[in-house]
Scaffold this motif. Structure first.
Motif, PDB file in Angstrom:
ATOM      1  N   GLU A  46       0.835  -1.205   0.000  1.00  0.00           N
ATOM      2  CA  GLU A  46       0.000   0.000   0.000  1.00  0.00           C
ATOM      3  C   GLU A  46       0.869   1.253   0.000  1.00  0.00           C
ATOM      4  OE1 GLU A  46      -3.151   0.530  -0.220  1.00  0.00           O
ATOM      5  OE2 GLU A  46      -4.029  -1.463  -0.007  1.00  0.00           O
ATOM      6  N   ALA A  47       1.970   1.221   0.770  1.00  0.00           N
ATOM      7  CA  ALA A  47       2.850   2.383   0.838  1.00  0.00           C
ATOM      8  C   ALA A  47       3.520   2.664  -0.497  1.00  0.00           C
ATOM      9  CB  ALA A  47       3.903   2.164   1.921  1.00  0.00           C
ATOM     10  N   ARG A  48       3.720   1.616  -1.292  1.00  0.00           N
ATOM     11  CA  ARG A  48       4.348   1.784  -2.607  1.00  0.00           C
ATOM     12  C   ARG A  48       3.329   2.050  -3.713  1.00  0.00           C
ATOM     13  NH1 ARG A  48       7.702  -1.435   0.312  1.00  0.00           N
ATOM     14  NH2 ARG A  48       9.954  -1.228  -0.032  1.00  0.00           N
ATOM     15  N   GLY A  49       2.063   2.200  -3.356  1.00  0.00           N
ATOM     16  CA  GLY A  49       1.053   2.592  -4.326  1.00  0.00           C
ATOM     17  C   GLY A  49       0.422   1.461  -5.107  1.00  0.00           C
ATOM     18  N   PHE A  50       0.570   0.205  -4.636  1.00  0.00           N
ATOM     19  CA  PHE A  50      -0.012  -0.912  -5.368  1.00  0.00           C
ATOM     20  C   PHE A  50      -1.546  -0.889  -5.317  1.00  0.00           C
ATOM     21  CE2 PHE A  50       4.271  -2.581  -4.923  1.00  0.00           C
ATOM     22  CZ  PHE A  50       4.448  -3.250  -6.117  1.00  0.00           C
ATOM     23  N   GLY A  51      -2.109  -0.241  -4.318  1.00  0.00           N
ATOM     24  CA  GLY A  51      -3.568  -0.211  -4.211  1.00  0.00           C
ATOM     25  C   GLY A  51      -4.176   1.112  -4.621  1.00  0.00           C
ATOM     26  N   ALA A  52      -3.419   1.959  -5.298  1.00  0.00           N
ATOM     27  CA  ALA A  52      -3.923   3.273  -5.687  1.00  0.00           C
ATOM     28  C   ALA A  52      -5.035   3.145  -6.724  1.00  0.00           C
ATOM     29  CB  ALA A  52      -2.787   4.116  -6.240  1.00  0.00           C
ATOM     30  N   PRO A  53      -6.110   3.932  -6.597  1.00  0.00           N
ATOM     31  CA  PRO A  53      -7.244   3.851  -7.537  1.00  0.00           C
ATOM     32  C   PRO A  53      -6.984   4.601  -8.833  1.00  0.00           C
ATOM     33  CG  PRO A  53      -7.694   5.482  -5.867  1.00  0.00           C
ATOM     34  CD  PRO A  53      -6.364   4.878  -5.508  1.00  0.00           C
ATOM     35  N   VAL A  54      -5.854   4.365  -9.456  1.00  0.00           N
ATOM     36  CA  VAL A  54      -5.515   4.998 -10.727  1.00  0.00           C
ATOM     37  C   VAL A  54      -5.046   3.913 -11.682  1.00  0.00           C
ATOM     38  CG1 VAL A  54      -4.882   7.211  -9.677  1.00  0.00           C
ATOM     39  CG2 VAL A  54      -3.150   5.424  -9.941  1.00  0.00           C
ATOM     40  N   ARG A  55      -4.993   4.251 -12.958  1.00  0.00           N
ATOM     41  CA  ARG A  55      -4.505   3.305 -13.944  1.00  0.00           C
ATOM     42  C   ARG A  55      -3.008   3.140 -13.780  1.00  0.00           C
ATOM     43  NH1 ARG A  55      -5.269   3.620 -20.555  1.00  0.00           N
ATOM     44  NH2 ARG A  55      -4.234   1.611 -21.009  1.00  0.00           N
ATOM     45  N   ARG A  56      -2.578   1.910 -13.521  1.00  0.00           N
ATOM     46  CA  ARG A  56      -1.183   1.675 -13.237  1.00  0.00           C
ATOM     47  C   ARG A  56      -0.405   1.356 -14.515  1.00  0.00           C
ATOM     48  NH1 ARG A  56       0.599  -1.266  -9.569  1.00  0.00           N
ATOM     49  NH2 ARG A  56       2.471  -1.884 -10.708  1.00  0.00           N
ATOM     50  N   THR A  57       0.883   1.520 -14.452  1.00  0.00           N
ATOM     51  CA  THR A  57       1.773   1.158 -15.549  1.00  0.00           C
ATOM     52  C   THR A  57       2.454  -0.165 -15.207  1.00  0.00           C
ATOM     53  OG1 THR A  57       3.562   2.447 -14.553  1.00  0.00           O
ATOM     54  CG2 THR A  57       2.179   3.558 -16.180  1.00  0.00           C
ATOM     55  N   TRP A  58       3.042  -0.796 -16.237  1.00  0.00           N
ATOM     56  CA  TRP A  58       3.669  -2.096 -16.055  1.00  0.00           C
ATOM     57  C   TRP A  58       5.090  -2.055 -16.580  1.00  0.00           C
ATOM     58  CZ3 TRP A  58       0.782  -5.521 -13.338  1.00  0.00           C
ATOM     59  CH2 TRP A  58      -0.587  -5.254 -13.262  1.00  0.00           C
ATOM     60  N   ALA A  59       5.982  -2.713 -15.852  1.00  0.00           N
ATOM     61  CA  ALA A  59       7.393  -2.713 -16.247  1.00  0.00           C
ATOM     62  C   ALA A  59       7.609  -3.481 -17.540  1.00  0.00           C
ATOM     63  CB  ALA A  59       8.246  -3.315 -15.124  1.00  0.00           C
ATOM     64  N   ARG A  60       6.814  -4.552 -17.747  1.00  0.00           N
ATOM     65  CA  ARG A  60       6.952  -5.372 -18.956  1.00  0.00           C
ATOM     66  C   ARG A  60       5.601  -5.483 -19.644  1.00  0.00           C
ATOM     67  NH1 ARG A  60       9.770 -10.743 -16.712  1.00  0.00           N
ATOM     68  NH2 ARG A  60       7.951 -10.572 -15.350  1.00  0.00           N
ATOM     69  N   GLU A  61       5.610  -5.258 -20.944  1.00  0.00           N
ATOM     70  CA  GLU A  61       4.373  -5.363 -21.718  1.00  0.00           C
ATOM     71  C   GLU A  61       4.069  -6.830 -22.013  1.00  0.00           C
ATOM     72  OE1 GLU A  61       2.394  -3.849 -25.941  1.00  0.00           O
ATOM     73  OE2 GLU A  61       4.475  -3.331 -25.406  1.00  0.00           O
ATOM     74  N   SER A  62       2.824  -7.221 -21.782  1.00  0.00           N
ATOM     75  CA  SER A  62       2.392  -8.593 -22.065  1.00  0.00           C
ATOM     76  C   SER A  62       1.722  -8.613 -23.432  1.00  0.00           C
ATOM     77  CB  SER A  62       1.411  -9.065 -20.978  1.00  0.00           C
ATOM     78  OG  SER A  62       1.031 -10.401 -21.193  1.00  0.00           O
ATOM     79  N   ARG A  63       2.340  -9.300 -24.381  1.00  0.00           N
ATOM     80  CA  ARG A  63       1.850  -9.321 -25.755  1.00  0.00           C
ATOM     81  C   ARG A  63       1.029 -10.579 -26.034  1.00  0.00           C
ATOM     82  NH1 ARG A  63       4.662  -5.537 -28.787  1.00  0.00           N
ATOM     83  NH2 ARG A  63       6.532  -4.671 -27.772  1.00  0.00           N
ATOM     84  N   PHE A  64       0.031 -10.416 -26.860  1.00  0.00           N
ATOM     85  CA  PHE A  64      -0.815 -11.539 -27.274  1.00  0.00           C
ATOM     86  C   PHE A  64      -0.965 -11.452 -28.791  1.00  0.00           C
ATOM     87  CE2 PHE A  64      -4.368 -14.380 -27.639  1.00  0.00           C
ATOM     88  CZ  PHE A  64      -4.300 -15.198 -26.514  1.00  0.00           C
ATOM     89  N   GLY A  65      -0.161 -12.274 -29.501  1.00  0.00           N
ATOM     90  CA  GLY A  65      -0.124 -12.170 -30.946  1.00  0.00           C
ATOM     91  C   GLY A  65      -0.409 -13.471 -31.663  1.00  0.00           C
ATOM     92  N   ALA A  66       0.260 -13.663 -32.801  1.00  0.00           N
ATOM     93  CA  ALA A  66      -0.028 -14.799 -33.680  1.00  0.00           C
ATOM     94  C   ALA A  66       0.287 -16.133 -33.017  1.00  0.00           C
ATOM     95  CB  ALA A  66       0.758 -14.649 -34.984  1.00  0.00           C
ATOM     96  N   ARG A  67       1.401 -16.206 -32.291  1.00  0.00           N
ATOM     97  CA  ARG A  67       1.756 -17.471 -31.638  1.00  0.00           C
ATOM     98  C   ARG A  67       0.710 -17.879 -30.604  1.00  0.00           C
ATOM     99  NH1 ARG A  67       7.804 -16.303 -29.669  1.00  0.00           N
ATOM    100  NH2 ARG A  67       6.644 -14.553 -28.808  1.00  0.00           N
ATOM    101  N   GLU A  68       0.214 -16.881 -29.894  1.00  0.00           N
ATOM    102  CA  GLU A  68      -0.787 -17.183 -28.868  1.00  0.00           C
ATOM    103  C   GLU A  68      -2.094 -17.666 -29.493  1.00  0.00           C
ATOM    104  OE1 GLU A  68       2.423 -15.137 -27.152  1.00  0.00           O
ATOM    105  OE2 GLU A  68       1.175 -14.499 -28.847  1.00  0.00           O
ATOM    106  N   TRP A  69      -2.525 -16.992 -30.562  1.00  0.00           N
ATOM    107  CA  TRP A  69      -3.751 -17.426 -31.233  1.00  0.00           C
ATOM    108  C   TRP A  69      -3.586 -18.804 -31.865  1.00  0.00           C
ATOM    109  CZ3 TRP A  69      -7.982 -15.379 -29.812  1.00  0.00           C
ATOM    110  CH2 TRP A  69      -8.082 -14.043 -29.492  1.00  0.00           C
ATOM    111  N   ALA A  70      -2.379 -19.112 -32.348  1.00  0.00           N
ATOM    112  CA  ALA A  70      -2.128 -20.425 -32.931  1.00  0.00           C
ATOM    113  C   ALA A  70      -2.251 -21.522 -31.868  1.00  0.00           C
ATOM    114  CB  ALA A  70      -0.741 -20.463 -33.571  1.00  0.00           C
ATOM    115  N   LEU A  71      -1.720 -21.264 -30.685  1.00  0.00           N
ATOM    116  CA  LEU A  71      -1.838 -22.252 -29.606  1.00  0.00           C
ATOM    117  C   LEU A  71      -3.284 -22.431 -29.194  1.00  0.00           C
ATOM    118  CD1 LEU A  71      -0.417 -24.110 -27.592  1.00  0.00           C
ATOM    119  CD2 LEU A  71      -0.235 -22.159 -26.032  1.00  0.00           C
ATOM    120  N   MET A  72      -4.026 -21.339 -29.107  1.00  0.00           N
ATOM    121  CA  MET A  72      -5.455 -21.440 -28.777  1.00  0.00           C
ATOM    122  C   MET A  72      -6.193 -22.236 -29.848  1.00  0.00           C
ATOM    123  SD  MET A  72      -6.241 -19.516 -25.945  1.00  0.00           S
ATOM    124  CE  MET A  72      -7.825 -18.688 -26.170  1.00  0.00           C
TER     125      MET A  72
END
Length: 263
Positions: free
Chosen positions: A209-235
């Motif tokens: 909480e002190a580091r802002g993990f529960g803040a009611p704002v849109r948070r940013t992420w250190a690593r982008e999670s991508r969902f592309g062609a390989r993921e759709w192929a596995l599905m």
């Protein structure tokens, strides 16, 4: 990291988004859960075994990872064979044990279904990192960040939980209170570990909480999670396995919907 871990992470599936792995496993499992017949499970299992070499796992690594599944499936089938509902020719009828054509067929279907559902899940999740999974659930599935990060923090504490248990055991032995009374010792250690876990959880929640993990704002992420062609192929592969198994079961008349009148 062990040699098995390093080998697994070089496979084709290793770089696919964990959300796609979760989705593919669900697409295979849901139809198999809805029916209890041997044909659909057998076809799904054969298709899965044909695709497993492309997951980057060596056969030795595959057996090391999946041996609990291969052990549990026959035991589950044995239980159904001995205590399942009797139908057709009865071979053994003693007390609560009823072995018949119906119970044997149900046992085979159950065993194959356990293998067909569990094996792809184990193989696909060998290379899943908890942080990558949390990134995918928050960024792709759009689950609440507070829930995802809390679950990730709790999962990361499992290793400390085991270390604390070993430390408590060694400390009690050093004080001479762990030589006898196994049940009493276990209950005492479990209570002490519960208190320690609650205290650590409260401190971790405050720190987050002190580091802002529960803040009611849109948070940013250190690593982008991508969902592309390989993921759709596995599905698509997961969906193809499920549809093929279901179609064959319906065509050959073995489909047995578990919620139907004949279930």
């Amino acid at each position: 990291m062990t040699l098995l871990d390093s080998h697994a992470r070089t496979g084709t599936v290793a770089r696919i988004n964990p959300v796609a792995k979760l989705g593919a496993s669900a697409l295979i499992a849901i139809p198999l859960v809805l029916t209890l017949d041997w044909l659909s499970a057998a076809i799904a299992l054969v298709l899965e075994l044909a695709l497993i070499p492309f997951a980057g796992l060596g056969w030795r690594e595959f057996w090391v990872r999946t041996w609990p599944v291969w052990l549990a499936a026959p035991l589950t089938g044995l239980t159904i064979a001995l205590y399942g509902e009797a139908s057709g020719t009865v071979y053994v009828d003693w007390f609560v044990v009823h072995v018949s054509d119906g119970s044997l067929e149900l046992a085979l279907a159950t065993m194959l279904r356990v293998l067909a559902i569990a094996l792809p899940s184990v193989v696909l999740f060998v290379t899943v990192d908890p942080t990558d999974l949390a990134d995918g659930l928050a960024q792709v599935v759009r689950l609440p960040a507070r829930f995802v990060l809390g679950a990730l923090a709790g999962l990361r504490m499992v290793g400390l939980f085991l270390d604390d248990w070993r430390a408590l055991e060694l400390a009690r032995r050093a004080r001479g209170v762990a030589d006898r009374g196994r049940i009493r010792r276990f209950l005492g250690m479990a209570f002490a570990l519960l208190v320690l876990s609650i205290r650590r959880g409260a401190k971790l929640a405050t720190a987050m909480e002190a580091r802002g993990f529960g803040a009611p704002v849109r948070r940013t992420w250190a690593r982008e999670s991508r969902f592309g062609a390989r993921e759709w192929a596995l599905m698509a592969l997961g969906l193809g396995i499920a549809l093929t198994a279901v179609a064959a079961s319906v065509v050959f008349g073995t489909w047995n919907f578990i919620l139907g009148p004949g279930a």
